[in-house]
Design a protein around this motif. Structure first.
Motif, PDB file in Angstrom:
ATOM      1  N   ILE A1208       0.865  -1.199   0.000  1.00 38.60           N
ATOM      2  CA  ILE A1208       0.000   0.000   0.000  1.00 38.60           C
ATOM      3  C   ILE A1208       0.885   1.228   0.000  1.00 38.60           C
ATOM      4  N   PRO A1209       0.691   2.224  -0.879  1.00 33.57           N
ATOM      5  CA  PRO A1209      -0.005   2.011  -2.156  1.00 33.57           C
ATOM      6  C   PRO A1209       0.947   1.324  -3.116  1.00 33.57           C
ATOM      7  N   ALA A1210       0.436   0.770  -4.152  1.00 33.05           N
ATOM      8  CA  ALA A1210       1.266   0.042  -5.106  1.00 33.05           C
ATOM      9  C   ALA A1210       1.733   0.998  -6.185  1.00 33.05           C
ATOM     10  N   GLY A1211       2.891   1.592  -5.998  1.00 37.39           N
ATOM     11  CA  GLY A1211       3.433   2.518  -6.979  1.00 37.39           C
ATOM     12  C   GLY A1211       4.411   1.827  -7.897  1.00 37.39           C
ATOM     13  N   PRO A1212       5.039   2.595  -8.769  1.00 37.43           N
ATOM     14  CA  PRO A1212       5.970   2.006  -9.740  1.00 37.43           C
ATOM     15  C   PRO A1212       7.111   1.241  -9.074  1.00 37.43           C
ATOM     16  N   THR A1213       7.521   1.666  -7.874  1.00 31.14           N
ATOM     17  CA  THR A1213       8.651   0.996  -7.228  1.00 31.14           C
ATOM     18  C   THR A1213       8.299  -0.403  -6.774  1.00 31.14           C
ATOM     19  N   HIS A1214       7.028  -0.732  -6.740  1.00 30.69           N
ATOM     20  CA  HIS A1214       6.630  -2.066  -6.284  1.00 30.69           C
ATOM     21  C   HIS A1214       6.643  -3.088  -7.404  1.00 30.69           C
ATOM     22  N   THR A1215       6.812  -2.690  -8.652  1.00 32.01           N
ATOM     23  CA  THR A1215       6.816  -3.679  -9.723  1.00 32.01           C
ATOM     24  C   THR A1215       8.047  -4.558  -9.588  1.00 32.01           C
ATOM     25  N   GLY A1216       7.915  -5.811 -10.023  1.00 30.41           N
ATOM     26  CA  GLY A1216       9.032  -6.745  -9.945  1.00 30.41           C
ATOM     27  C   GLY A1216       8.570  -8.108  -9.504  1.00 30.41           C
ATOM     28  N   GLY A1217       9.559  -8.969  -9.161  1.00 33.23           N
ATOM     29  CA  GLY A1217       9.267 -10.342  -8.769  1.00 33.23           C
ATOM     30  C   GLY A1217       9.157 -10.477  -7.273  1.00 33.23           C
ATOM     31  N   TYR A1218       8.323 -11.386  -6.844  1.00 35.47           N
ATOM     32  CA  TYR A1218       8.106 -11.642  -5.424  1.00 35.47           C
ATOM     33  C   TYR A1218       8.172 -13.135  -5.170  1.00 35.47           C
ATOM     34  N   VAL A1219       8.672 -13.498  -3.977  1.00 38.26           N
ATOM     35  CA  VAL A1219       8.810 -14.896  -3.566  1.00 38.26           C
ATOM     36  C   VAL A1219       8.399 -14.978  -2.114  1.00 38.26           C
ATOM     37  N   CYS A1220       7.856 -16.113  -1.724  1.00 36.73           N
ATOM     38  CA  CYS A1220       7.534 -16.333  -0.309  1.00 36.73           C
ATOM     39  C   CYS A1220       7.966 -17.728   0.079  1.00 36.73           C
ATOM     40  N   ARG A1221       8.041 -17.910   1.354  1.00 32.75           N
ATOM     41  CA  ARG A1221       8.179 -19.257   1.897  1.00 32.75           C
ATOM     42  C   ARG A1221       7.579 -19.266   3.290  1.00 32.75           C
ATOM     43  N   ALA A1222       7.323 -20.494   3.793  1.00 27.51           N
ATOM     44  CA  ALA A1222       6.693 -20.649   5.102  1.00 27.51           C
ATOM     45  C   ALA A1222       7.632 -21.401   6.022  1.00 27.51           C
ATOM     46  N   GLY A1223       7.492 -21.149   7.323  1.00 27.65           N
ATOM     47  CA  GLY A1223       8.293 -21.836   8.317  1.00 27.65           C
ATOM     48  C   GLY A1223       7.474 -22.082   9.565  1.00 27.65           C
ATOM     49  N   ARG A1224       7.873 -23.085  10.315  1.00 31.68           N
ATOM     50  CA  ARG A1224       7.170 -23.385  11.566  1.00 31.68           C
ATOM     51  C   ARG A1224       8.099 -24.188  12.465  1.00 31.68           C
ATOM     52  N   GLY A1225       7.691 -24.306  13.740  1.00 28.70           N
ATOM     53  CA  GLY A1225       8.429 -25.115  14.687  1.00 28.70           C
ATOM     54  C   GLY A1225       9.579 -24.359  15.318  1.00 28.70           C
ATOM     55  N   ASP A1226      10.229 -25.036  16.294  1.00 26.19           N
ATOM     56  CA  ASP A1226      11.383 -24.480  16.979  1.00 26.19           C
ATOM     57  C   ASP A1226      12.395 -25.608  17.164  1.00 26.19           C
ATOM     58  N   PRO A1227      13.506 -25.631  16.453  1.00 22.33           N
ATOM     59  CA  PRO A1227      13.966 -24.598  15.518  1.00 22.33           C
ATOM     60  C   PRO A1227      13.074 -24.543  14.282  1.00 22.33           C
ATOM     61  N   VAL A1228      13.161 -23.411  13.592  1.00 21.84           N
ATOM     62  CA  VAL A1228      12.239 -23.168  12.479  1.00 21.84           C
ATOM     63  C   VAL A1228      12.567 -24.109  11.322  1.00 21.84           C
ATOM     64  N   TYR A1229      11.532 -24.701  10.795  1.00 24.07           N
ATOM     65  CA  TYR A1229      11.638 -25.544   9.599  1.00 24.07           C
ATOM     66  C   TYR A1229      11.006 -24.783   8.440  1.00 24.07           C
ATOM     67  N   ASP A1230      11.778 -24.590   7.376  1.00 22.82           N
ATOM     68  CA  ASP A1230      11.319 -23.776   6.244  1.00 22.82           C
ATOM     69  C   ASP A1230      10.949 -24.648   5.058  1.00 22.82           C
ATOM     70  N   THR A1231       9.908 -24.203   4.343  1.00 14.06           N
ATOM     71  CA  THR A1231       9.574 -24.833   3.073  1.00 14.06           C
ATOM     72  C   THR A1231      10.560 -24.368   2.011  1.00 14.06           C
ATOM     73  N   LEU A1232      10.474 -24.938   0.832  1.00 21.08           N
ATOM     74  CA  LEU A1232      11.214 -24.418  -0.308  1.00 21.08           C
ATOM     75  C   LEU A1232      10.620 -23.071  -0.721  1.00 21.08           C
ATOM     76  N   TYR A1233      11.440 -22.223  -1.328  1.00 26.37           N
ATOM     77  CA  TYR A1233      10.931 -20.948  -1.826  1.00 26.37           C
ATOM     78  C   TYR A1233       9.889 -21.208  -2.910  1.00 26.37           C
ATOM     79  N   SER A1234       8.901 -20.347  -2.951  1.00 24.35           N
ATOM     80  CA  SER A1234       7.914 -20.448  -4.032  1.00 24.35           C
ATOM     81  C   SER A1234       8.561 -20.049  -5.354  1.00 24.35           C
ATOM     82  N   GLU A1235       7.912 -20.448  -6.443  1.00 21.94           N
ATOM     83  CA  GLU A1235       8.339 -19.938  -7.733  1.00 21.94           C
ATOM     84  C   GLU A1235       8.080 -18.423  -7.759  1.00 21.94           C
ATOM     85  N   PRO A1236       8.959 -17.651  -8.387  1.00 22.56           N
ATOM     86  CA  PRO A1236       8.737 -16.193  -8.381  1.00 22.56           C
ATOM     87  C   PRO A1236       7.482 -15.826  -9.166  1.00 22.56           C
ATOM     88  N   GLN A1237       6.713 -14.907  -8.607  1.00 28.81           N
ATOM     89  CA  GLN A1237       5.567 -14.334  -9.299  1.00 28.81           C
ATOM     90  C   GLN A1237       5.844 -12.841  -9.483  1.00 28.81           C
TER      91      GLN A1237
END
Length: 1673
Positions: A1208-1237
């Motif tokens: 917010i707000p989505a201006g020109p500087t926000h264009t580009g690729g984005y990736v996410c991943r999830a984690g849980r537990g202690d110690p943290v266990y991470d998923t693989l990175y998502s494909e870039p969108q």
């Protein structure tokens, strides 16, 4: 309990004597009285044992000596009472035990006998034999290490008077004192250097008894190898001058080492630590070893490590490819040996010219890649390796020259070669040497053939064309090296007229059967094949019966039907070309002479006769004759006559003649038949038949009544002729066979023959001679039946079936019994036992029989009785059963014996049926028993059984009860065991009270309570019983069983997630409920019953968990031999590491709108926290995607528990690729990175813009498309990117297309459909463009970039083949919105509601859909106030300019007929310095549209007076004016106030330039003038009349001097002055006026080159006037 029976035997009379010296009750009374008399003598026996020791050891010699005291007699005879018979060797008054054993232990006594008078028994003397003590061997240390000393200690109980012997490997291999073996008392010490592996024993020895102990158990000494030291070197690999080396001594398995270091075999005394460090100058051979106090005390020394200095290596440079072609990519690889620790530097042309990373130079590890190679990349290249961590550089490599090769040259080959004819198809092939995989471009008369891209093309020549048909050339494109070729030379295609065929015939005229050759020719060309016609041009002569070879057509075997007219025609089949048909030729047929056949001799013919045939032909000579039989040519005869034998050659004969001259053959003769009379058949008779072995057989053959025949005989096969022999006699028509045997049997035939004519009759039918077997004799036993026993008489009988009147002959062991000729004989056993045979003889047929098989007469020994005694031993009062049996036969009677053969047991208590009982057994029933069988039938008696001793115990039995566990859980099992000292018992089990009814009865001694409950607890007893009636033991002592409820195991999984992934940590906990405070152990199961772990803790941790850990888990508690209930199963399912998936909504950004990122994990799982990243160009140190295409920059420091993230707000500087991943537990266990969108924006960006040419979203396949990254700011390193097929692809690489500057040109295919954008090295993004490549026939040309509201847009439906004025239907979001006959649709004023998917459809097809984005037009905000005077001046100036513009536009206003592609999209964008598509260099150009729309007018005034050159030079170029005006009348009646000046505007863009070079820059001024009528003091504002509102924006800018470059214009936002002026007029006078916008560009012309004016954004004056009413004073 151990019990020994005592036996004594009267050596004088052979009678048993009681233990107290009395005679057994079984002795007859008269003998018993005499024995008792002897026992009362006055002499007394005295028994002594020698040696007189209280303890005798096994193996010692013992002598028992009996001395008779009193009675005055010396020649006594001695009797001994011993624990068991034959226990000692008797020698006069001594009983000697040579080697005492434990079984010799017991009481001994003796007495003397002299002349039927006995002394008194001696007192009992007890002999106790003790086993030898056993030696015990201990070894310390064991195992032992080389060099250590081993001590072996031997001990025999606690007695110290022993000495010891030592043995190794074998009991007789004595170890004696030596240099390496030291024996001291009970100790053997082995020197460390001589310790040998193997088993050792020891044995004690002493002077007193026992003199030797038992030998010890063996102890094996094991010699373990010493641990081996090893030296590790750091740094590893080669060492170079100036470096420091660290050595580390590694000794496995043990600790607490003290280290010794050696250099060139000399110890380094100062170094005792595990690691040493020294400069490289101290080269040499190093080794280490360890010492310690514990066992082992030392290690093996390490191998030597050589520390040497290596000269700096030289780098090696390789270049691929080299040479290289223009535009290709070159890879340079540098290597220094095989070591991977080097990094590299690169040089070009000079050693100090370092090649660094750039747009075209990419450095990765040991590789530098040069893309888009050009002439400038040629030259010398070097490289050098360096180890930065060690500050080391290699010697620079030898230089490698990169050479740029020229492209290969294409050439065109033509097929067919030679002359080309009208109507043909010509194949052209493009040949490019040295390479493959080309895509070909073809040109005809210098025009490209767009549809031709293959290597070969076909060209069809019109049938009417001759002469030149065009010039052709080709060139090639490919993806590999080189990527293109040079074009070929032009090939000229020339066309020739069709030729005429010529026909010749040889011979003509022709005889029937001859071969006629027709020859056809078409010029001298050999590529023609031919067609032949007869009688009519359409009657094509087919191949059948003809030969068609090259230019000749051959008619073989000419006949009447072959006469007629013939034509021919040439054709080139491969090219579908035919010549002009030939002139006709007539073929004529003449008749042939006929042959005839005659025969010799002339009489009836039989098979075997010889016949001669002759062929006669008139009119011609020199014939060669061919003969036919049954229409088949006889291959060899060619003479006039032929001779042959019958019957093989019988048949229909004919002949024909052949000759060299013409005619070459005659007609064939008529068929001549050869008739043969059939041969007679012979008849065969045989007597006698069947026949017996040894008899004579007569065979007779007859053949009608003719006596001229002689005969032949055959057996089994026609060619197996029977000839005269010893047993075969042939006389005339008779064959006699004597002494018939098995070989006589078979099929017989005969036949007659007349030898003078070589004629044979038909062979007779076969007759089978059968040989009957002789009858067989057999011998059988008539009496007795069954087994034969000694003393019996046996009658034998000889049987021969089928015949009578036999005389018999008997044989024993193959010797004939001379007197025996009857059918039966009688023999006596056992003397006449043996093998018997018989045979019979008689006078009739058959005269004898076969011999019988031998019959063995075997004498069987008498059966032996078998005695069993149960039970034995027996307890007092118990019943004993003695069973006697003889085989399985039950017809025996039995006799019983006790102690003596003549002591027959009477009927009392016994039975002659085989089973006897002793009830209430007493001590008197002890003794030896045996039995014997007898009967009336044979055999009448058996052999006696072996004797069995019956023992009667002296006490009643006792049962002992035990339990395998006392405290148990429910559902466990408990086993009670009841033991009695002898076998054969049945067991009775009691609970609560022993005198109650038994709980159960078992045949075994154990009773198991399975699956017990609490109620099964209590006291249990047992007792045993056996026999009938049952004999019971005493009750056992009670056993208490305590049963409690089984505790329950409960298994929990932590964390309790439904889905576990590979790599996470899982803990399972097992809790025992109801188990009290017991110290439980735990057993864990996976996929029961597989035990995976047993431990003392209630938790089982798996970290990390893998897929193989999936399964069903249970647990149970274990306490001793008690188990808890198994827990309920917990299912653990482990999946592969999950991958997050990301979605962006919306994916195309709208200004000022928020954008939502949503992250999820597809698998059903919970408790995730989500991390968000933005892609940036790859940077070391940042987290990156697996393919290192992007690095990842976190959007926030911490993850979020929510699965969405909002920009917010989505201006020109926000264009580009984005990736996410999830984690849980202690110690943290991470998923693989998502494909870039990617988040894209269609709006043009300030840094760089992506432009497309042609400027439309849809494109046809196989067309050229250019994409350009046009930089506006300082961003560097821009690259073109695309998102196609769900994958990001970077760079305009060679397989995309070609690169020229910042423009990438691609040749479109459907797989190029996708989103394109430009991306900088710093992570900035341009606008994105969605490109669709369609392989259909229709596309929709629509805006690439977003459209602004109130703009005009034209959508154009376009065909692949250019057409005009066609009908097209236009659809929005799938709904038909308009039909157009021109193929284009215009939206005059675009609004937000026009946003959506558009497509078009026509008879040629349907286009794909394209999205049209509409942007809300920006609202012009008023600026800050300035002086009223400035506003008034600006307003008046703008009003004057507008008036001039209005007049000019009215004059130049006209309709536009420009093309669709020049009118679509949106209002003019900022222009480049090149001409736009709507500009014309020579004249003014106007594009106007009617209606409620904007008017754009471009006025370009030129110099009108050509002669006034000086004046033109002085005045400068004329002004260039752009104007956009919208005129809209206001409705005076409604008098509504304009809410927004943006509605119904008039735009004007005016560009004027001053001629004076002295013009100076002035400030840029924006003015908003608001003219209002002042209202009276207290009147409402609403009463004011509506007036026009005027805004003015004026940009006055000084021009640069004539020869200076234009500087980049500064955007209006930077240095602006805004003025808000509000003059007023009388409200009544105020009336509505038009709203006018004016943009004025005053620009100075450049004198020298008279360039066209620069785009309007450079130097502009914008004016927006908004007059409105104001209140009065």
């Amino acid at each position: 309990m151990y019990t020994k029976e005592l036996y004594v035997f009267d050596h004088l009379h052979g009678n048993p004597i009681d233990e107290d010296g009395g005679v057994s009750n079984f002795v007859p009374p008269e003998v018993r009285n005499q024995l008792l008399y002897f026992a009362e003598g006055v002499s007394k026996a005295v028994l002594t044992i020698h040696p007189n020791s209280s303890q005798i050891f096994s193996g010692e010699s013992v002598t028992l000596r009996c001395v008779i005291q009193g009675g005055g007699v010396t020649d006594w005879e001695y009797r001994w009472l011993t624990p068991s018979p034959d226990q000692c060797q008797q020698k006069e008054h001594e009983c000697i035990i040579s080697a005492a054993e434990f079984s010799h232990s017991g009481d001994y006594s003796c007495l003397g006998s002299h002349q039927q008078q006995d002394s008194k028994w001696s007192d009992k003397v007890r002999l106790t034999v003790t086993p030898l003590p056993k030696a015990t061997l201990t070894v310390e240390p064991n195992p032992v290490f080389p060099g250590e000393t081993v001590t072996l200690t031997c001990s025999v109980e606690s007695d110290s008077i022993w000495s010891y012997k030592w043995y190794k490997d074998r009991n007789y291999n004595v170890v004696s004192q030596s240099v390496s073996h030291t024996i001291t008392g009970d100790t053997l010490t082995i020197n460390g250097s001589t310790v040998n592996e193997g088993p050792y024993w020891c044995q004690g020895a002493r002077e007193s008894t026992p003199t030797f102990s038992s030998i010890s158990d063996p102890v094996t000494i094991t010699v373990n190898a010493l641990p081996v030291a090893s030296v590790s070197v750091s740094p590893q690999g080669l060492l170079y001058s100036g470096e420091t080396v660290s050595l580390q001594c590694v000794i496995p398995d043990y600790t607490n080492w003290r280290y010794l270091w050696f250099r060139d075999n000399q110890q380094i005394p100062s170094q005792t630590s595990k690691s040493i460090t020294f400069p490289i100058t101290q080269t040499g051979q190093y080794r280490c070893e360890g010492k310690r106090r514990d066992h082992p005390q030392r290690s093996h020394p390490s191998d030597y490590v050589t520390i040497s200095v290596t000269a700096f290596p030289k780098a090696t440079l390789t270049v691929k490819p080299n040479p290289v072609f223009p535009g290709e990519t070159v890879t340079l690889m540098c290597s220094v040996g095989s070591d991977s620790i080097w990094s590299y530097k690169w040089y070009k042309d000079r050693n100090d010219n370092v090649v660094s990373q750039s747009v075209r130079h990419t450095i990765t590890g040991d590789t530098i890649t040069i893309s888009s190679v050009a002439e400038s990349d040629q030259g010398l290249y070097w490289c050098q390796g360096e180890i930065q961590s060690r500050s080391i550089s290699s010697i620079i490599s030898d230089p490698v020259t990169i050479t740029l090769n020229a492209l290969p040259v294409a050439s065109v080959s033509v097929s067919p070669q030679g002359l080309l004819y009208s109507g043909e198809t010509v194949s052209l092939q493009c040949v490019i040497p040295g390479y493959t995989d080309w895509r070909y471009l073809w040109f005809r008369d210098n025009q490209q053939l767009p549809s031709q891209t293959s290597k070969a093309v076909d060209i069809t020549i019109p049938t009417t064309q001759t002469g030149q048909a065009g010039q052709y050339r080709c060139e090639g494109l490919r993806t590999d090296q080189p990527q293109r070729s040079q074009p070929s030379d032009d090939i000229i295609i020339s066309v020739t007229a069709l030729p005429k065929a010529t026909l010749t015939v040889e011979p003509n005229p022709v005889f029937p059967g001859e071969t006629v050759t027709l020859t056809c020719s078409v010029e001298s060309d050999s590529i023609w094949s031919y067609k032949w016609y007869k009688d009519r041009n359409d009657n094509v002569v087919s191949q059948s019966g003809y030969s068609n070879i090259g230019v000749s057509h051959t008619i073989s075997r000419a006949a009447e039907s072959d006469q007629g007219l013939y034509w021919c025609q040439g054709e080139i089949r491969s090219r579908s070309i035919s010549s002009i048909i030939s002139d006709p030729v007539t073929i004529t047929l003449n008749a042939l002479p006929r042959a005839s056949v005659s025969i010799s001799p002339q009489f009836v013919l039989y098979p075997g006769d010889t016949v001669t045939l002759q062929c006669d032909i008139s009119d011609y000579t020199d014939w060669t004759y061919h003969w036919f039989r049954d229409n088949q040519l006889l291959p060899s005869p060619t003479r006039k006559t032929i001779t042959f034998s019958l019957p093989d050659k019988a048949g229909q004969f004919k002949c024909v003649g052949m000759r060299g001259g013409r005619p070459q053959m005659s007609y064939p003769s008529f068929s001549f038949p050869i008739i043969i009379t059939a041969l007679p058949k012979a008849t065969l008779t045989v007597k006698p038949n069947p026949v017996f072995p040894g008899e004579t057989v007569t065979l007779t053959c007859s053949l009608a009544s003719d006596n001229i025949w002689s005969y032949q005989w055959y057996k089994d096969r026609n060619y197996n002729e029977v000839s005269q022999s010893v047993r075969h006699t042939i006389t005339g028509d008779t064959l006699t066979i004597s002494r018939a045997a098995e070989s006589v049997q078979g099929l017989y035939r005969c036949k007659g023959e007349i030898q003078s004519r070589s004629i044979s009759s038909i062979i007779s039918d076969p007759v089978t001679i059968t040989l009957n077997v002789l009858p067989s004799a057999s011998v059988k036993i008539v009496t007795p039946q069954g087994l034969l026993y000694p003393g019996e008489t046996v009658t034998l009988q000889c049987d021969i079936s089928d015949y009578t009147d036999w005389t018999y002959r008997w044989f024993r062991y193959n010797e004939e019994l001379p007197i025996q000729t009857r059918t039966t004989i009688t023999i006596s056993l056992p003397d006449q036992a043996g093998q018997y045979q018989c045979v019979g003889r008689r006078r009739g047929r058959p005269q004898m029989s076969y011999y019988s098989s031998a019959l063995p007469i075997i004498v069987t020994a008498l059966p032996k009785a078998t005695l069993t005694v149960k039970p034995n031993p027996v307890f007092p009062g118990e019943t004993v059963t003695l069973t006697c049996s003889v085989g399985s036969d039950s017809i025996w009677n039995y006799q019983w014996y006790k102690d003596r053969n003549d002591n027959v047991v009477s009927q009392s208590g016994y039975s002659n049926t085989g089973v006897s009982h002793i009830s209430r057994a007493a001590e008197s029933d002890q003794g030896q028993y045996w039995c014997e069988g007898n009967r009336v039938s044979r055999p009448t008696s058996s052999q006696p059984s072996y004797a069995i001793t019956l023992t009667v115990k002296d006490s009643c039995p006792t049962a002992t009860l035990s339990s395998d566990k006392e405290d148990v859980f429910t559902r466990d099992s408990v086993t009670l065991s009841c033991t009695v000292e002898s076998p054969g018992w049945k067991f009775y089990w009691y609970r609560h009270r022993p005198d109650s009814t038994p709980v159960t009865t078992t045949s075994g001694y154990s009773y198991t309570l399975s699956w017990v409950s609490v109620s099964d607890g209590g006291q249990y007893w047992c007792r045993a019983g056996r026999g009938d009636p049952v004999y019971y033991t005493q009750y056992s002592d009670p056993v208490q069983i305590n049963i409690t409820e089984r505790p329950v195991a409960v298994l929990t999984l932590q964390p309790n997630w439904t889905q576990i992934f590979s790599g996470e940590t899982v803990t399972m906990r097992c809790d025992i409920q109801g188990g009290g405070d017991s110290s439980w152990n735990y057993r864990w199961y996976k996929n029961s019953p597989v035990v995976i772990l047993f431990n003392t803790k209630p938790e089982y941790r798996i970290s990390p968990v893998h897929r193989s850990n999936s399964g069903s888990y249970t647990c149970e508690g274990v306490e001793g031999n008690k188990l808890s209930k198994t827990s309920e199963a917990v299912q653990l399912t482990v999946s592969d590491q999950p991958k997050a998936f990301l979605s962006i909504s919306p994916q195309w950004m709208n200004p000022r709108d928020s954008v939502s990122l949503s992250c999820g994990v597809k698998e059903l799982s919970t408790d995730w926290r989500f991390s968000w990243y933005r892609t940036v160009p790859y940077r070391a140190g940042l987290p990156s995607l697996s393919d290192e295409s992007y690095s990842l920059q976190p959007l926030s420091d911490n993850g979020t528990s929510e699965d969405s993230y909002t920009l917010i707000p989505a201006g020109p500087t926000h264009t580009g690729g984005y990736v996410c991943r999830a984690g849980r537990g202690d110690p943290v266990y991470d998923t693989l990175y998502s494909e870039p969108q990617f988040l894209w924006s269609g709006d043009l960006q300030p840094s760089v813009s992506l432009t497309v040419n042609p400027n439309t979203t849809q494109h046809f396949t196989s067309t050229s498309l250019s994409l350009s990254c046009e930089e506006k700011g300082n961003s560097t390193g821009w690259r073109l990117m695309s998102y196609r097929g769900r994958r990001v692809k970077s760079g305009c690489v060679s397989n995309w297309g070609s690169i020229a500057g910042s423009t990438c040109t691609i040749y479109t295919y459907t797989w190029y459909s996708g989103v394109f954008w430009c991306e900088s090295g710093s992570g900035e993004y341009s606008n994105a463009v969605n490109i669709t490549v369609n392989d259909g026939d229709v596309i929709l040309e629509s805006p690439v970039h977003p459209v602004t509201e109130r703009d005009s847009v034209t959508l154009c439906c376009k065909y692949r083949t250019t057409r005009s004025n066609f009908k097209a239907d236009f659809f929005k979001d799938g709904v038909l919105i308009k039909n157009e006959t021109t193929g284009e649709m215009t939206i005059l004023t675009v609004s937000k509601s026009d946003e959506g998917f558009y497509k078009c459809k026509s008879s040629e097809g349907e286009s794909p859909e394209s999205w049209v984005t509409v942007r809300v037009s920006p609202v012009v905000a008023p600026g800050s106030s300035t002086s009223v005077l400035v506003g008034v001046v600006v307003g008046l100036l703008v009003a004057g300019v507008l008036l001039v513009i209005l007049l000019v536009l009215l004059v130049r206003y006209k309709n536009s007929t420009g093309s669709c592609s020049n009118r679509i999209f949106w209002p003019p964008q900022p222009q480049s310095t090149n001409q736009g598509p709507q500009q014309d260099q020579g004249s003014g150009y106007t594009h106007q549209q009617h209606g409620d729309a904007n008017i754009y007018d471009t006025i370009n005034s030129s110099d009108n007076n050509d002669n006034d050159a000086a004046g033109a030079s002085t005045a400068g170029p004329s002004h260039v004016t752009y104007a956009q005006i919208q005129l809209k009348k206001l409705d005076k009646k409604k008098k509504e106030k304009l809410a927004d000046p943006a509605k119904n505007p008039v735009y004007s863009l005016v560009k004027t330039g001053k001629a004076t070079a002295a013009a100076e820059p002035v400030d840029v001024t924006y003015a908003e003038v608001d003219l209002k009528n002042k209202a009276k003091a207290k009147k409402k504002r609403a009463a004011a009349g509506s007036v026009d509102v005027t805004y003015a924006e004026v940009d006055l800018q000084r021009k640069a001097k004539a020869k200076k470059k234009r500087e980049t214009p500064t955007p209006p936002e930077t240095d602006s002055v805004y003025s808000l002026v509000k003059p007023y007029t009388v409200p009544a006078a105020a009336g509505p006026v038009d709203v006018t916008y004016a943009e004025v560009d005053l620009q100075k012309k450049v004198k020298a080159k008279k360039k066209r004016a620069t785009p309007p954004e450079a130097d502009s004056v914008y004016s927006q006037l908004k007059p409105r009413s104001c209140p009065g004073p």
